[in-house]
Design an enzyme around this catalytic site. Structure first.
Site, mmCIF file in Angstrom:
data_model
loop_
_atom_site.group_PDB
_atom_site.id
_atom_site.type_symbol
_atom_site.label_atom_id
_atom_site.label_comp_id
_atom_site.label_asym_id
_atom_site.label_seq_id
_atom_site.Cartn_x
_atom_site.Cartn_y
_atom_site.Cartn_z
ATOM 1 N N TYR A 223 0.602 -1.175 0.097
ATOM 2 C CA TYR A 223 -0.150 0.283 -0.042
ATOM 3 C C TYR A 223 0.879 1.467 0.216
ATOM 4 C CZ TYR A 223 0.744 -1.091 5.084
ATOM 5 O OH TYR A 223 1.113 -1.235 6.166
ATOM 6 N N ARG A 372 7.263 14.013 8.658
ATOM 7 C CA ARG A 372 8.004 12.925 7.423
ATOM 8 C C ARG A 372 7.065 13.324 6.451
ATOM 9 N NH1 ARG A 372 7.273 6.707 8.056
ATOM 10 N NH2 ARG A 372 5.333 7.226 7.512
#
Ligand SMILES: Cc1ncc(COP(=O)(O)O)c(C=O)c1O
Length: 413
Positions: A223, A372
Site C-alpha cells: 500500500y 516526514r
C-alpha cells in the site's frame, strides 16, 4: 548548487523522464501529497479494476472466477509483477497476508534453517511491528532464542556465529537511513547467518536488486510505493535456493501442494507458494494489481534517481527558506545513504504537520518530533516541493501551528 528558484524546479520537471507517469494517478486538486510512502495515491485504473472484480467477476461469474478470472493465480501473478521491481526472478515472490504476518512466517522459518544458533539480530527503533513480531518469534523458543538489538554502528561487530538471522528495514521508516544491503548480506553470510529485509520503505522507490545483493528473504508493503490501496496485501520474497528448505510456521491449505485434493495431511507446495496460508483477498488484490500497473514501462533506476533528486531539492529548499525556524534535518544529506523520504525534527512537529495538512500539504508525523515528507517519483513534481516549502515557511513564520486545533492528537498521526 546555488539557491534554488521556482524556475529551477520547473526546469527539473521539464527534464524529468518520468513526468508522464503522473497521468496514471487521480490526484485531488489543491493537494501536495507527500505521504505516498505511507499510503500511495489512487491509480486512475484502480476504481475500474475493483468495480470489474466486484460486478463482473464476483457478481456475474461468481465462484467460477477462481478458475475463469485467474483468482487462484493472483498471489503468484502479482508476485511475478513485483519481482523485477525488486531484483528478483519470477517464482521468487508471492503476494499474501500483511507485512507483519509475512515477517513472522519468514523469521520463524529462517530460525529452523539455522539450528543451534540462538540470536535474531536487528536494530533498536526499527519499525515497531518488526520488533514486536521478532519478540513473538523469540518467545516461541523460551530460553533458546533471543532478540538482540544493536545500534547501526555496532551491527557488524555484533554479527557473530550465534546469529541465525539478521532482520533489517532497508530504509528506516523515520529517518530514511538506508542500509547497504549488499555489504550487510555479505557480512551476515560470512558468519553463516541469513538476512531478512523489510522493503516497506524502499520497494517501488529505489532500484533494489535482491539477487545481486545475495539477499535471502524479504517482505514489504503493497500500500505504500506500490499504490495498492489501504491495507493492500504484502509481498514475500524467498530466494530460489531456500525455497525447498524454508517452511512456513503456518501450514494453511493454500500452501499445500494440492489444496483441492482435500487430504488430511499437509504436504508443502513446491516453490514460493508454500508461503501462502489462506484464501487470497481478491478485491484487495484487484486494487493492488492496478497499483502495480502504474510501474509498467518504468525503469527503477530513473525512479531512484528522481527520488534522490527530489530529496536533495527538498532539503535545500527547507534549509534556504525555513532555516531560521529550528527545523533540524533528521535524514542523511548524502543521497546514497537515504531512501525516498526526508524527515525534519521540530519540538512542535505534530502541530506544524497538522497546520500543513489543513493547507493541503499532506505529510505525516512520527513521535516524538519528526515531520516526514514522502517523495513519490511517479506522481510528484519538483514544483510541488516549492509549493510545500512555501506553506511550511508561512506556517512557521506566522506561528499558524499554535492554534489549539492543530495540537489535538488524532488516532493516526
Ligand atoms: C518498515 C515497516 N514494516 C511494516 C509496516 C507495516 O506492516 P503491516 O502492513 O503489517 O501493518 C510498516 C508500515 O508503515 C513499515 O513502515
Amino acid at each position: 548548487m546555488g539557491i534554488l528558484s521556482h524556475d529551477d524546479l520547473a526546469g527539473m520537471d521539464e527534464a524529468d523522464p518520468l513526468a508522464w507517469a503522473r497521468d496514471r494517478f487521480s490526484l485531488p486538486e489543491g493537494v501536495v501529497y507527500l505521504d505516498g510512502n505511507s499510503l500511495g495515491a489512487l491509480p486512475t485504473a484502480a476504481p475500474g479494476a475493483v468495480s470489474d472484480a466486484v460486478e463482473r467477476a464476483w457478481g456475474r461469474d461468481l465462484i467460477r472466477s477462481w478458475n475463469t478470472n485467474g483468482w487462484i493465480d493472483a498471489p503468484s501473478r502479482l508476485g511475478d509483477r513485483i519481482a523485477p521491481l525488486i531484483g528478483a526472478e519470477a517464482g521468487e515472490v508471492v503476494v499474501a497476508d500483511s507485512t507483519s504476518v509475512n515477517l513472522f512466517k519468514l523469521a520463524a522459518g529462517a530460525l529452523a534453517l539455522r539450528p543451534g544458533r540462538s540470536v535474531i539480530l536487528t536494530e533498536p527503533a526499527n519499525f515497531p511491528t518488526d520488533l514486536y513480531v521478532l519478540q513473538s518469534v523469540a518467545a516461541l523458543h523460551p530460553g533458546r532464542v533471543t532478540l538482540r538489538t544493536v545500534p547501526r554502528s555496532e551491527l557488524a561487530h555484533a554479527l557473530d556465529e550465534d546469529v541465525a538471522l539478521v532482520v533489517l528495514t532497508h530504509v528506516h521508516y523515520k529517518t530514511a537511513e538506508r542500509w547497504p544491503m549488499t555489504a550487510i548480506t555479505r557480512l551476515a553470510h560470512a558468519k553463516g547467518a541469513l538476512t531478512l529485509w523489510d522493503l516497506s520503505h524502499s520497494a517501488g522507490a529505489l532500484a533494489i536488486d535482491l539477487n545481486a545483493a545475495g539477499a535471502d528473504l524479504a517482505v514489504g508493503c503493497g500500500y505504500k510505493y506500490f499504490n495498492g490501496g489501504p491495507g493492500a496485501p504484502s509481498f514475500v520474497f524467498v530466494a530460489e535456493r531456500h525455497q525447498a528448505a524454508l517452511e512456513s510456521p503456518i501450514w494453511g491449505w493454500m500452501g499445500h501442494a494440492a489444496p483441492f485434493d482435500f487430504v488430511d495431511d499437509h504436504a508443502h507446495a513446491p516453490g514460493i507458494r508454500r508461503q501462502l496460508v489462506g484464501t487470497p483477498s481478491i478485491l484487495a488484490l484487484a486494487a493492488l494489481e492496478a497499483g502495480l500497473a502504474t510501474f509498467e514501462g518504468i525503469e527503477m533506476g530513473q525512479v531512484e534517481a528522481k527520488a534522490l533528486a527530489m530529496g536533495a531539492a527538498l532539503i535545500d529548499l527547507v534549509e534556504e527558506r525555513c532555516g531560521e525556524f529550528g527545523l533540524a534535518l533528521a535524514s542523511p544529506r548524502d543521497g546514497a545513504l537515504r531512501g525516498s523520504h526526508v524527515s525534519f525534527a521540530h519540538p512542535e512537529g505534530y502541530a506544524i504537520m497538522q497546520a500543513l495538512i489543513a493547507r493541503g500539504v499532506i505529510g505525516d508525523f512520527r513521535a516524538p518530533d519528526i515531520l516526514r515528507f514522502g517523495l513519490t517519483p511517479l506522481y510528484l513534481r519538483f514544483i510541488d516541493l516549492w509549493d510545500a516549502v512555501e506553506h511550511l515557511r508561512e506556517v512557521l513564520a506566522t506561528r499558524d501551528y499554535e492554534q489549539d486545533r492543530f495540537r489535538r492528537r488524532q488516532a493516526v498521526t
